[in-house]
Motif scaffolding. Structure first.
Motif, PDB file in Angstrom:
ATOM      1  N   TYR A  21       0.829  -1.192   0.000  1.00 20.70           N
ATOM      2  CA  TYR A  21       0.000   0.000   0.000  1.00 20.70           C
ATOM      3  C   TYR A  21       0.870   1.250   0.000  1.00 20.70           C
ATOM      4  CZ  TYR A  21       0.893   0.444   5.021  1.00 20.70           C
ATOM      5  OH  TYR A  21       1.487   0.571   6.238  1.00 20.70           O
ATOM      6  N   LEU A  22       0.294   2.329  -0.507  1.00 22.61           N
ATOM      7  CA  LEU A  22       1.001   3.606  -0.530  1.00 22.61           C
ATOM      8  C   LEU A  22       0.617   4.414   0.698  1.00 22.61           C
ATOM      9  CD1 LEU A  22       2.582   5.959  -1.888  1.00 22.61           C
ATOM     10  CD2 LEU A  22       0.468   6.538  -3.079  1.00 22.61           C
ATOM     11  N   ASP A  23       1.594   4.746   1.513  1.00 17.45           N
ATOM     12  CA  ASP A  23       1.383   5.647   2.644  1.00 17.45           C
ATOM     13  C   ASP A  23       1.604   7.063   2.129  1.00 17.45           C
ATOM     14  OD1 ASP A  23       1.562   7.282   4.874  1.00 17.45           O
ATOM     15  OD2 ASP A  23       2.453   5.717   6.103  1.00 17.45           O
ATOM     16  N   VAL A  24       0.505   7.734   1.849  1.00 17.97           N
ATOM     17  CA  VAL A  24       0.580   9.016   1.158  1.00 17.97           C
ATOM     18  C   VAL A  24       1.315  10.070   1.986  1.00 17.97           C
ATOM     19  CG1 VAL A  24      -0.760  10.909   0.187  1.00 17.97           C
ATOM     20  CG2 VAL A  24      -1.495   8.559  -0.158  1.00 17.97           C
ATOM     21  N   THR A  25       1.004  10.135   3.275  1.00 17.56           N
ATOM     22  CA  THR A  25       1.600  11.181   4.105  1.00 17.56           C
ATOM     23  C   THR A  25       3.078  10.945   4.372  1.00 17.56           C
ATOM     24  OG1 THR A  25       0.663  10.005   5.986  1.00 17.56           O
ATOM     25  CG2 THR A  25      -0.487  11.969   5.257  1.00 17.56           C
ATOM     26  N   ALA A  26       3.474   9.680   4.456  1.00 18.62           N
ATOM     27  CA  ALA A  26       4.888   9.384   4.674  1.00 18.62           C
ATOM     28  C   ALA A  26       5.635   9.268   3.350  1.00 18.62           C
ATOM     29  CB  ALA A  26       5.055   8.101   5.480  1.00 18.62           C
ATOM     30  N   ARG A  27       4.904   9.306   2.256  1.00 23.28           N
ATOM     31  CA  ARG A  27       5.481   9.223   0.922  1.00 23.28           C
ATOM     32  C   ARG A  27       6.305   7.967   0.704  1.00 23.28           C
ATOM     33  NH1 ARG A  27       7.522  15.145  -0.700  1.00 23.28           N
ATOM     34  NH2 ARG A  27       9.498  14.188  -0.244  1.00 23.28           N
ATOM     35  N   ARG A  28       5.712   6.817   1.027  1.00 24.57           N
ATOM     36  CA  ARG A  28       6.433   5.588   0.743  1.00 24.57           C
ATOM     37  C   ARG A  28       5.505   4.409   0.563  1.00 24.57           C
ATOM     38  NH1 ARG A  28       9.401   3.848   6.278  1.00 24.57           N
ATOM     39  NH2 ARG A  28       7.577   3.814   7.630  1.00 24.57           N
ATOM     40  N   VAL A  29       6.037   3.379  -0.079  1.00 24.00           N
ATOM     41  CA  VAL A  29       5.269   2.172  -0.341  1.00 24.00           C
ATOM     42  C   VAL A  29       5.693   1.102   0.654  1.00 24.00           C
ATOM     43  CG1 VAL A  29       4.786   0.344  -2.001  1.00 24.00           C
ATOM     44  CG2 VAL A  29       4.966   2.716  -2.762  1.00 24.00           C
ATOM     45  N   VAL A  30       4.734   0.566   1.395  1.00 25.90           N
ATOM     46  CA  VAL A  30       5.024  -0.373   2.458  1.00 25.90           C
ATOM     47  C   VAL A  30       4.249  -1.661   2.230  1.00 25.90           C
ATOM     48  CG1 VAL A  30       5.201  -0.596   4.967  1.00 25.90           C
ATOM     49  CG2 VAL A  30       5.076   1.659   3.928  1.00 25.90           C
ATOM     50  N   GLY A  31       4.770  -2.747   2.814  1.00 30.05           N
ATOM     51  CA  GLY A  31       4.064  -4.014   2.741  1.00 30.05           C
ATOM     52  C   GLY A  31       4.868  -5.043   1.978  1.00 30.05           C
ATOM     53  N   GLY A  32       4.385  -6.285   1.993  1.00 31.74           N
ATOM     54  CA  GLY A  32       5.140  -7.356   1.384  1.00 31.74           C
ATOM     55  C   GLY A  32       6.359  -7.658   2.231  1.00 31.74           C
ATOM     56  N   ALA A  33       7.255  -8.464   1.702  1.00 31.10           N
ATOM     57  CA  ALA A  33       8.412  -8.860   2.481  1.00 31.10           C
ATOM     58  C   ALA A  33       9.500  -7.789   2.451  1.00 31.10           C
ATOM     59  CB  ALA A  33       8.970 -10.169   1.939  1.00 31.10           C
ATOM     60  N   ALA A  34       9.558  -7.057   1.345  1.00 32.85           N
ATOM     61  CA  ALA A  34      10.667  -6.138   1.135  1.00 32.85           C
ATOM     62  C   ALA A  34      10.592  -4.915   2.045  1.00 32.85           C
ATOM     63  CB  ALA A  34      10.679  -5.684  -0.318  1.00 32.85           C
ATOM     64  N   ALA A  35      11.706  -4.204   2.072  1.00 36.57           N
ATOM     65  CA  ALA A  35      11.764  -2.977   2.867  1.00 36.57           C
ATOM     66  C   ALA A  35      10.901  -1.901   2.218  1.00 36.57           C
ATOM     67  CB  ALA A  35      13.209  -2.509   2.959  1.00 36.57           C
ATOM     68  N   PRO A  36      10.448  -0.944   3.013  1.00 33.67           N
ATOM     69  CA  PRO A  36       9.651   0.151   2.455  1.00 33.67           C
ATOM     70  C   PRO A  36      10.429   0.897   1.372  1.00 33.67           C
ATOM     71  CG  PRO A  36       9.572   0.190   4.844  1.00 33.67           C
ATOM     72  CD  PRO A  36      10.583  -0.847   4.458  1.00 33.67           C
ATOM     73  N   ILE A  37       9.710   1.387   0.372  1.00 37.05           N
ATOM     74  CA  ILE A  37      10.354   2.102  -0.720  1.00 37.05           C
ATOM     75  C   ILE A  37       9.960   3.569  -0.652  1.00 37.05           C
ATOM     76  CG2 ILE A  37      10.461   2.329  -3.229  1.00 37.05           C
ATOM     77  CD1 ILE A  37       9.726  -0.748  -3.230  1.00 37.05           C
ATOM     78  N   GLU A  38      10.959   4.426  -0.513  1.00 43.71           N
ATOM     79  CA  GLU A  38      10.709   5.861  -0.390  1.00 43.71           C
ATOM     80  C   GLU A  38      10.428   6.446  -1.769  1.00 43.71           C
ATOM     81  OE1 GLU A  38      11.049   7.188   2.694  1.00 43.71           O
ATOM     82  OE2 GLU A  38      11.805   5.343   3.615  1.00 43.71           O
ATOM     83  N   LEU A  39       9.481   7.361  -1.809  1.00 45.17           N
ATOM     84  CA  LEU A  39       9.162   8.040  -3.061  1.00 45.17           C
ATOM     85  C   LEU A  39       9.476   9.530  -2.938  1.00 45.17           C
ATOM     86  CD1 LEU A  39       5.677   6.478  -3.924  1.00 45.17           C
ATOM     87  CD2 LEU A  39       7.948   5.707  -4.643  1.00 45.17           C
ATOM     88  N   SER A  40       9.764  10.148  -4.082  1.00 46.65           N
ATOM     89  CA  SER A  40       9.903  11.600  -4.086  1.00 46.65           C
ATOM     90  C   SER A  40       8.511  12.216  -4.147  1.00 46.65           C
ATOM     91  CB  SER A  40      10.728  12.054  -5.283  1.00 46.65           C
ATOM     92  OG  SER A  40       9.932  12.045  -6.446  1.00 46.65           O
ATOM     93  N   GLY A  41       8.451  13.537  -4.032  1.00 43.17           N
ATOM     94  CA  GLY A  41       7.155  14.212  -4.036  1.00 43.17           C
ATOM     95  C   GLY A  41       6.350  13.930  -5.294  1.00 43.17           C
ATOM     96  N   ARG A  42       6.968  14.085  -6.439  1.00 42.55           N
ATOM     97  CA  ARG A  42       6.274  13.858  -7.706  1.00 42.55           C
ATOM     98  C   ARG A  42       5.855  12.413  -7.886  1.00 42.55           C
ATOM     99  NH1 ARG A  42       5.282  18.205  -8.523  1.00 42.55           N
ATOM    100  NH2 ARG A  42       5.890  19.653 -10.174  1.00 42.55           N
ATOM    101  N   GLU A  43       6.767  11.519  -7.594  1.00 42.09           N
ATOM    102  CA  GLU A  43       6.454  10.099  -7.693  1.00 42.09           C
ATOM    103  C   GLU A  43       5.234   9.769  -6.848  1.00 42.09           C
ATOM    104  OE1 GLU A  43      11.169   8.824  -8.170  1.00 42.09           O
ATOM    105  OE2 GLU A  43      10.091   8.502  -6.304  1.00 42.09           O
ATOM    106  N   ASN A  44       5.214  10.324  -5.651  1.00 46.44           N
ATOM    107  CA  ASN A  44       4.108  10.111  -4.721  1.00 46.44           C
ATOM    108  C   ASN A  44       2.789  10.620  -5.296  1.00 46.44           C
ATOM    109  OD1 ASN A  44       2.981   9.440  -2.102  1.00 46.44           O
ATOM    110  ND2 ASN A  44       2.910  11.637  -1.720  1.00 46.44           N
ATOM    111  N   GLU A  45       2.811  11.821  -5.827  1.00 46.28           N
ATOM    112  CA  GLU A  45       1.589  12.406  -6.382  1.00 46.28           C
ATOM    113  C   GLU A  45       1.045  11.566  -7.531  1.00 46.28           C
ATOM    114  OE1 GLU A  45       1.534  16.742  -7.140  1.00 46.28           O
ATOM    115  OE2 GLU A  45       3.497  16.741  -6.173  1.00 46.28           O
ATOM    116  N   LEU A  46       1.972  11.158  -8.394  1.00 44.92           N
ATOM    117  CA  LEU A  46       1.563  10.398  -9.565  1.00 44.92           C
ATOM    118  C   LEU A  46       0.961   9.060  -9.166  1.00 44.92           C
ATOM    119  CD1 LEU A  46       1.519  10.373 -12.639  1.00 44.92           C
ATOM    120  CD2 LEU A  46       3.808   9.374 -12.602  1.00 44.92           C
ATOM    121  N   LEU A  47       1.654   8.341  -8.289  1.00 46.50           N
ATOM    122  CA  LEU A  47       1.168   7.040  -7.858  1.00 46.50           C
ATOM    123  C   LEU A  47      -0.152   7.170  -7.105  1.00 46.50           C
ATOM    124  CD1 LEU A  47       1.624   4.057  -7.788  1.00 46.50           C
ATOM    125  CD2 LEU A  47       2.988   4.329  -5.726  1.00 46.50           C
ATOM    126  N   GLN A  48      -0.277   8.240  -6.353  1.00 42.44           N
ATOM    127  CA  GLN A  48      -1.510   8.521  -5.612  1.00 42.44           C
ATOM    128  C   GLN A  48      -2.693   8.592  -6.572  1.00 42.44           C
ATOM    129  OE1 GLN A  48      -0.885  11.898  -3.103  1.00 42.44           O
ATOM    130  NE2 GLN A  48      -3.036  12.047  -2.560  1.00 42.44           N
TER     131      GLN A  48
END
Lengths: 223, 223
Positions: free
Chosen positions: A138-165
């Motif tokens: 899932y995308l944590d919009v306020t923290a700007r990162r993708v969390v879940g699954g086995a892997a570590a959270p993936i940090e997004l930049s501002g634009r990346e976050n907006e687009l994925l949102q």
DNA sequence: GAGTGCTCTGAGGTTCCTCTGAGATTCGCG
DNA sequence: CGCGAATCTCAGAGGAACCTCAGAGCACTC
């Protein structure tokens, strides 16, 4: 009508002086403020626009403040509400909270306290509602990162976050480059930027997060 | 500042007469009493000194009593708190306890009852060392140092401690510089101080204790 | 009243983000 | 298959955000 929902605030206050003061105050704090002068118009705003917070005075013409809260809640609007009141008795307070308000402030109040309470309301509300489903993750919009699954959270930049949102909020819709440019990239002339950011998201999250619809645009990978 | 932590008591009460009475009372019982006259000063004491118990009046200038409780708890201070209040309704009581208070006494009260309740709190709550998890290590809030792991304990300054407290108490949340400035640096105008103290913490504890969220603010390193 | 430690400022260097543009690759269609 | 158009990939410029750190001001100590 306020545009930016994250910081849009509805103020229902009949006292012109106080309304102007609060309008200036919250605008200065970065909120977009809609002001309604009576309960009827307040109700209309509350039901037709989306706000992050509503501040409602108890002593209102047309519809009394607590009734307004009750009406808004009965229509299924979950926006946090803060009630302003001149009377600070317990009965008064309980009535407001029972009607569905989250918080109340007794006049006269400290400006800082009001600001703090509004911030607290925003915090509590956005903390729980800022997640977008992404299939396994899932995308944590306020923290700007993708969390879940086995892997570590993936940090997004501002634009990346907006687009994925945008994609995550409308998983079935196909967006043209033009639409994406208008919605995500404020500058009207950035033709290649959309492609680049789709590329960035794919590189970070896997090729399948976003699918290409040849000749049309892009859409969400899952579903 | 109270020296003997085992019997130190913080009293936050704006009514001078009641404050003096309680001060005499508890001093006579062998406690060391610090008195704060308003919420702001109470918060300062609560965060900088170590107490066995805190007694907080609900009706306070500057910061309301329940808000004070909330603020103290949000910084990870685990000291038992007893709230004094003039109103005894259920709503009222629930709010105080929800904020993190341990017990609750309605004015006017019997002196003996108050003493008994404080004794009960002390009995229940003998371990008052406030600890915050930091992954491998932990922050000893009251001793103002980071302990654990192979290395020697790391002493923190007051500000460093407050800042790290806030992060450790809310490990997933992203704080903007503005929020940090308001929450940790009481002075409204100290724009660069936040960055500097993040830098200090990183220098002492490693680059990863606090992560930067570019364009937004900071958040805790772990989780 | 010198010394020490803490807090905050401000300046300069560095990193990161955003977007451009150009070549490589894939797609659709005759 | 072969060709033009659409898309992908990625290096890099420009600028904003951030980091680093020396030092001034202050409080507190001995």
């Amino acid at each position: 009508m306020a545009g930016d929902q994250d910081h849009a605030l509805l103020l229902v206050e009949d006292d012109a002086k106080l309304a102007a003061l609060l309008d200036r105050l919250f605008t200065g704090e970065g909120y977009t403020v809609d002001v309604a002068r009576d309960g009827q118009s307040g109700l209309h705003h509350a039901l037709t626009s989306r706000y992050a917070v509503m501040i409602i005075d108890r002593g209102l013409p047309a519809i009394e403040g607590v009734d307004l809260v009750r009406k808004v809640r009965s229509r299924g609007v979950a926006t946090p509400i803060l009630v302003l009141t001149a009377r600070g008795t317990t009965e008064d307070r309980v009535e407001g909270l029972d009607a569905g308000a989250e918080d109340y402030v007794v006049k006269p109040f400290e400006i800082d306290e009001l600001l703090a309470r509004v911030r607290a309301l925003l915090r509590r509300h956005t903390d729980t509602s800022a997640r977008l489903d992404l299939g396994e993750r899932y995308l944590d919009v306020t923290a700007r990162r993708v969390v879940g699954g086995a892997a570590a959270p993936i940090e997004l930049s501002g634009r990346e976050n907006e687009l994925l949102q945008l994609f995550a909020a409308h998983p079935t819709q196909v967006f043209t480059r033009d639409e994406l440019r208008r919605l995500v990239f404020q500058d009207a002339d950035s033709p290649g930027a959309v492609d680049t950011y789709v590329y960035y998201l794919r590189r970070k999250l896997g090729r399948d997060v976003i699918r290409t619809v040849h000749g049309l645009g892009y859409r969400m990978g899952s579903a």
